[in-house]
Design a protein around this motif. Sequence first.
Motif, short mmCIF file in Angstrom:
data_model
loop_
_atom_site.label_atom_id
_atom_site.label_comp_id
_atom_site.label_asym_id
_atom_site.label_seq_id
_atom_site.Cartn_x
_atom_site.Cartn_y
_atom_site.Cartn_z
N SER A 46 9.54 -8.39 1.63
CA SER A 46 9.12 -8.46 2.99
C SER A 46 8.50 -7.83 3.27
O SER A 46 8.15 -7.34 4.30
N SER A 101 4.56 -6.92 5.48
CA SER A 101 4.41 -6.88 6.14
C SER A 101 3.20 -5.53 6.22
O SER A 101 2.40 -5.17 6.94
N GLU A 161 16.69 -1.78 3.79
CA GLU A 161 16.17 -2.81 5.04
C GLU A 161 15.72 -1.77 6.28
O GLU A 161 15.27 -2.76 6.82
N ARG A 162 16.29 -1.29 5.93
CA ARG A 162 15.90 -0.21 6.94
C ARG A 162 14.03 -0.33 6.56
O ARG A 162 13.66 0.07 8.50
N GLN A 214 13.25 -3.15 7.92
CA GLN A 214 13.06 -3.31 9.40
C GLN A 214 11.81 -2.53 10.46
O GLN A 214 11.05 -3.00 10.67
N TYR A 215 12.13 -1.38 10.36
CA TYR A 215 10.69 -0.61 10.27
C TYR A 215 9.35 -1.37 10.49
O TYR A 215 8.91 -1.09 11.28
N ARG A 239 8.64 -4.52 9.54
CA ARG A 239 8.52 -5.88 11.00
C ARG A 239 8.24 -5.53 12.46
O ARG A 239 7.59 -6.22 12.81
N TYR A 240 9.87 -4.61 12.87
CA TYR A 240 8.97 -4.32 14.38
C TYR A 240 7.47 -3.69 14.54
O TYR A 240 6.97 -4.32 15.53
N HIS A 241 6.77 -3.40 13.78
CA HIS A 241 5.57 -2.47 13.65
C HIS A 241 4.70 -3.56 13.63
O HIS A 241 3.06 -3.97 14.29
N TYR A 281 5.12 -7.14 14.85
CA TYR A 281 5.67 -7.83 15.46
C TYR A 281 4.95 -7.07 17.45
O TYR A 281 5.03 -8.05 18.66
N ASN A 282 5.15 -6.16 16.98
CA ASN A 282 4.68 -5.35 18.49
C ASN A 282 3.87 -4.29 18.04
O ASN A 282 3.91 -3.56 19.22
#
Length: 72
Positions: A17, A21, A59-60, A63-64, A66-68, A70-71
């Motif tokens: 993942s 990303s 996982e942190r 997530q960091y 994935r946020y970037h 999609y945002n």
Amino acid sequence: MREELLDKNENVLAVLSIYDSLYAIYEGDKDRASQWPARPNRAFEGRRPLDAMVSGDIERVAQYLRYHVYNA
């Protein structure tokens, strides 16, 4: 270090993942995507994301990113 990251199935999925990303963020530039984990990052208290991943924050990091993706 590779063994530490890939010792559990969920870590393998998180690493995939993360790199997925990174390729999206860097628009397929594999060199830049591969360099990102080795560079210090304020989001991880100045540590390299790779160090954060190995210390259990994989996982942190995922997530960091994935946020970037999609945002951005």
